[in-house]
Scaffold this motif. Structure first.
Motif, PDB file in Angstrom:
ATOM      1  N   ALA A 141     -14.614   1.687  -6.722  1.00 22.57           N
ATOM      2  CA  ALA A 141     -13.287   2.291  -6.746  1.00 22.57           C
ATOM      3  C   ALA A 141     -13.131   3.254  -7.923  1.00 22.57           C
ATOM      4  CB  ALA A 141     -12.228   1.194  -6.812  1.00 22.57           C
ATOM      5  N   ALA A 142     -13.651   2.868  -9.084  1.00 26.82           N
ATOM      6  CA  ALA A 142     -13.543   3.714 -10.268  1.00 26.82           C
ATOM      7  C   ALA A 142     -14.340   5.003 -10.118  1.00 26.82           C
ATOM      8  CB  ALA A 142     -14.007   2.948 -11.497  1.00 26.82           C
ATOM      9  N   ASP A 143     -15.374   4.984  -9.286  1.00 31.86           N
ATOM     10  CA  ASP A 143     -16.186   6.173  -9.047  1.00 31.86           C
ATOM     11  C   ASP A 143     -15.599   7.096  -7.986  1.00 31.86           C
ATOM     12  OD1 ASP A 143     -18.080   5.489 -10.937  1.00 31.86           O
ATOM     13  OD2 ASP A 143     -19.413   4.501  -9.518  1.00 31.86           O
ATOM     14  N   ALA A 144     -14.572   6.645  -7.278  1.00 33.03           N
ATOM     15  CA  ALA A 144     -13.981   7.451  -6.208  1.00 33.03           C
ATOM     16  C   ALA A 144     -13.275   8.674  -6.800  1.00 33.03           C
ATOM     17  CB  ALA A 144     -12.990   6.613  -5.402  1.00 33.03           C
ATOM     18  N   PRO A 145     -13.217   9.770  -6.059  1.00 34.98           N
ATOM     19  CA  PRO A 145     -12.472  10.948  -6.533  1.00 34.98           C
ATOM     20  C   PRO A 145     -11.021  10.602  -6.829  1.00 34.98           C
ATOM     21  CG  PRO A 145     -13.823  11.515  -4.629  1.00 34.98           C
ATOM     22  CD  PRO A 145     -13.893  10.018  -4.768  1.00 34.98           C
ATOM     23  N   GLU A 146     -10.472  11.224  -7.871  1.00 34.64           N
ATOM     24  CA  GLU A 146      -9.096  10.957  -8.253  1.00 34.64           C
ATOM     25  C   GLU A 146      -8.118  11.632  -7.293  1.00 34.64           C
ATOM     26  OE1 GLU A 146      -8.314  11.907 -12.300  1.00 34.64           O
ATOM     27  OE2 GLU A 146     -10.027  10.769 -13.078  1.00 34.64           O
ATOM     28  N   TRP A 147      -6.888  11.166  -7.322  1.00 32.67           N
ATOM     29  CA  TRP A 147      -5.825  11.730  -6.496  1.00 32.67           C
ATOM     30  C   TRP A 147      -5.503  13.144  -6.959  1.00 32.67           C
ATOM     31  CZ3 TRP A 147      -3.399  11.210  -2.113  1.00 32.67           C
ATOM     32  CH2 TRP A 147      -2.110  11.729  -1.932  1.00 32.67           C
ATOM     33  N   THR A 148      -5.481  14.090  -6.035  1.00 35.28           N
ATOM     34  CA  THR A 148      -5.162  15.482  -6.361  1.00 35.28           C
ATOM     35  C   THR A 148      -3.919  15.963  -5.637  1.00 35.28           C
ATOM     36  OG1 THR A 148      -6.646  16.275  -4.617  1.00 35.28           O
ATOM     37  CG2 THR A 148      -7.564  16.065  -6.846  1.00 35.28           C
ATOM     38  N   GLY A 149      -3.283  15.063  -4.891  1.00 33.31           N
ATOM     39  CA  GLY A 149      -2.071  15.433  -4.171  1.00 33.31           C
ATOM     40  C   GLY A 149      -0.859  15.396  -5.072  1.00 33.31           C
ATOM     41  N   PRO A 150       0.326  15.593  -4.503  1.00 32.51           N
ATOM     42  CA  PRO A 150       1.562  15.566  -5.294  1.00 32.51           C
ATOM     43  C   PRO A 150       1.849  14.158  -5.803  1.00 32.51           C
ATOM     44  CG  PRO A 150       2.070  15.627  -2.953  1.00 32.51           C
ATOM     45  CD  PRO A 150       0.592  15.831  -3.070  1.00 32.51           C
ATOM     46  N   ARG A 151       2.622  14.072  -6.872  1.00 33.45           N
ATOM     47  CA  ARG A 151       3.069  12.778  -7.366  1.00 33.45           C
ATOM     48  C   ARG A 151       4.043  12.187  -6.360  1.00 33.45           C
ATOM     49  NH1 ARG A 151       6.383  13.457 -11.510  1.00 33.45           N
ATOM     50  NH2 ARG A 151       5.982  11.511 -12.634  1.00 33.45           N
ATOM     51  N   LEU A 152       3.696  11.011  -5.831  1.00 35.32           N
ATOM     52  CA  LEU A 152       4.523  10.359  -4.824  1.00 35.32           C
ATOM     53  C   LEU A 152       5.304   9.199  -5.454  1.00 35.32           C
ATOM     54  CD1 LEU A 152       2.022  10.129  -1.821  1.00 35.32           C
ATOM     55  CD2 LEU A 152       3.536  12.025  -2.463  1.00 35.32           C
ATOM     56  N   TRP A 153       6.483   8.938  -4.896  1.00 37.16           N
ATOM     57  CA  TRP A 153       7.251   7.783  -5.352  1.00 37.16           C
ATOM     58  C   TRP A 153       6.478   6.503  -5.062  1.00 37.16           C
ATOM     59  CZ3 TRP A 153      10.912   7.804  -8.678  1.00 37.16           C
ATOM     60  CH2 TRP A 153      11.861   8.822  -8.731  1.00 37.16           C
ATOM     61  N   LEU A 154       6.412   5.603  -6.053  1.00 39.03           N
ATOM     62  CA  LEU A 154       5.726   4.322  -5.913  1.00 39.03           C
ATOM     63  C   LEU A 154       6.641   3.206  -6.387  1.00 39.03           C
ATOM     64  CD1 LEU A 154       2.289   5.278  -7.539  1.00 39.03           C
ATOM     65  CD2 LEU A 154       2.950   5.508  -5.142  1.00 39.03           C
ATOM     66  N   HIS A 155       6.545   2.047  -5.732  1.00 38.92           N
ATOM     67  CA  HIS A 155       7.285   0.876  -6.207  1.00 38.92           C
ATOM     68  C   HIS A 155       6.755   0.438  -7.558  1.00 38.92           C
ATOM     69  CE1 HIS A 155       8.171  -3.428  -6.672  1.00 38.92           C
ATOM     70  NE2 HIS A 155       9.289  -3.167  -6.028  1.00 38.92           N
ATOM     71  N   GLY A 156       5.432   0.340  -7.679  1.00 42.10           N
ATOM     72  CA  GLY A 156       4.809   0.090  -8.967  1.00 42.10           C
ATOM     73  C   GLY A 156       4.622  -1.363  -9.354  1.00 42.10           C
ATOM     74  N   ASP A 157       5.136  -2.319  -8.549  1.00 37.74           N
ATOM     75  CA  ASP A 157       5.012  -3.719  -8.954  1.00 37.74           C
ATOM     76  C   ASP A 157       5.088  -4.644  -7.739  1.00 37.74           C
ATOM     77  OD1 ASP A 157       4.577  -5.634 -10.913  1.00 37.74           O
ATOM     78  OD2 ASP A 157       6.699  -5.915 -11.351  1.00 37.74           O
ATOM     79  N   LEU A 158       4.260  -4.375  -6.744  1.00 38.36           N
ATOM     80  CA  LEU A 158       4.298  -5.138  -5.494  1.00 38.36           C
ATOM     81  C   LEU A 158       3.462  -6.412  -5.599  1.00 38.36           C
ATOM     82  CD1 LEU A 158       4.084  -2.191  -2.951  1.00 38.36           C
ATOM     83  CD2 LEU A 158       6.058  -3.654  -3.398  1.00 38.36           C
TER      84      LEU A 158
END
Length: 305
Positions: free
Chosen positions: A181-198
């Motif tokens: 997972a750490a080797d996967a390409p990083e997110w390059t899309g727009p900043r999306l709303w996240l709950h953050g604590d599911l």
């Protein structure tokens, strides 16, 4: 400042309501839950009072919820606590507090989802609706949601500790998931709303499926993989593929890889919280153990579900 558990009583809350929201002061009132940041008291049939008590950061989290959740809630398909009133600091209670809508259901750590298809669709619909581009002024995550590789030190410590406690049977398999997972390409899309604590106590179930999501204090904008990790923790066996199929737009392979890494970190954290509960330590929750063990089993199994 922090407030001790014994400082918050029914009499205190009624006094605060009489001072600032007298139309609510005589409604039935009873303790609902004790969280890390806040206490939750049910007010009448349809409302709740949330008061900070255990952390200094809780004040800012409550104000963030009051600012943003009413704007997001109308588009969300599950029940969420919508702030109705903001209580101001006073001599009686020198911190802000909220009156929100009450969300019915049982926390998923005590009443796990048991219907794979229904739960997968419910969670996917919620995150599809929430994960929309956020404005520039949307909050950033507090020590979460950045590049997964930046969590290497935390991951190493959590895995080593869990292994030493006998909570992880195959640490090499767990490490392999995180490293991929750490080797996967990083997110390059727009900043999306996240709950953050599911985590399991912030998702509510009714009759075996997910019906509500609470505690938006860690709401922020960023990489959707952070929230997508929750499927591994919250859903029963056989549901993750259905979740990925129902979530829109279909997540890219790199996003799914990052989500698996965040799920490993969340599962390790849940294991430690569960172990603390078994040992009778403050803040521990034994009920977090089963979903964490199930998540690691699925994450490290052939086929990944």
């Amino acid at each position: 400042m922090t407030i001790t558990e014994s400082d918050i009583t029914e009499d205190l809350i009624r006094d605060l309501l009489r001072e600032q929201h007298p139309d609510l002061a005589e409604l039935p009132l009873k303790l609902g839950a004790l969280g890390w940041d806040n206490q939750l008291w049910r007010l009448g049939d349809d409302l709740a009072v949330r008061l900070p008590w255990a952390t200094e950061s809780a004040d800012a989290l409550l104000r963030k919820e009051y600012t943003w959740v009413p704007r997001l809630a109308p588009r969300l398909p599950l029940n969420v606590p919508v702030p109705q009133r903001l209580g101001q600091p006073s001599e009686r209670f020198p911190r802000p507090w909220l009156v929100t809508t009450w969300v019915p259901g049982e926390p998923a750590d005590r009443a796990p989802a048991t219907h794979p298809g229904n739960a997968a669709v419910a969670l996917a619909a919620f995150l599809t609706a929430l994960h929309r581009p956020a404005p520039d002024e949307a909050p950033a995550g507090r020590d979460r949601g950045g590049p997964l590789a930046d969590t290497a030190g935390h991951f190493d410590q959590a895995l080593s500790s869990a292994t030493g406690l006998g909570l992880v049977r195959d640490p090499d398999a767990v490490r392999a998931v995180w490293e991929d997972a750490a080797d996967a390409p990083e997110w390059t899309g727009p900043r999306l709303w996240l709950h953050g604590d599911l985590h399991p106590a912030n998702v509510l179930t009714t009759d075996g499926t997910i019906t509500g999501v609470i505690d938006f204090g860690d709401l922020f904008a960023g990489d959707p993989a952070f929230d997508l990790a929750a499927a591994w923790i919250l859903l029963p066996d056989g549901a993750v593929d259905a979740f990925h199929a129902a979530y829109m737009p279909s997540p890219e392979p790199a996003t799914l890889r990052r989500a698996r890494g965040w799920a490993v970190l969340r599962a390790l954290s849940c294991l430690h919280i569960a172990d603390a509960g078994v040992r009778g330590r403050p803040g521990g929750k034994p009920t977090w153990g089963p979903p964490a063990h199930a998540a690691l089993r699925r994450l490290t199994a052939p086929g990944h579900d």
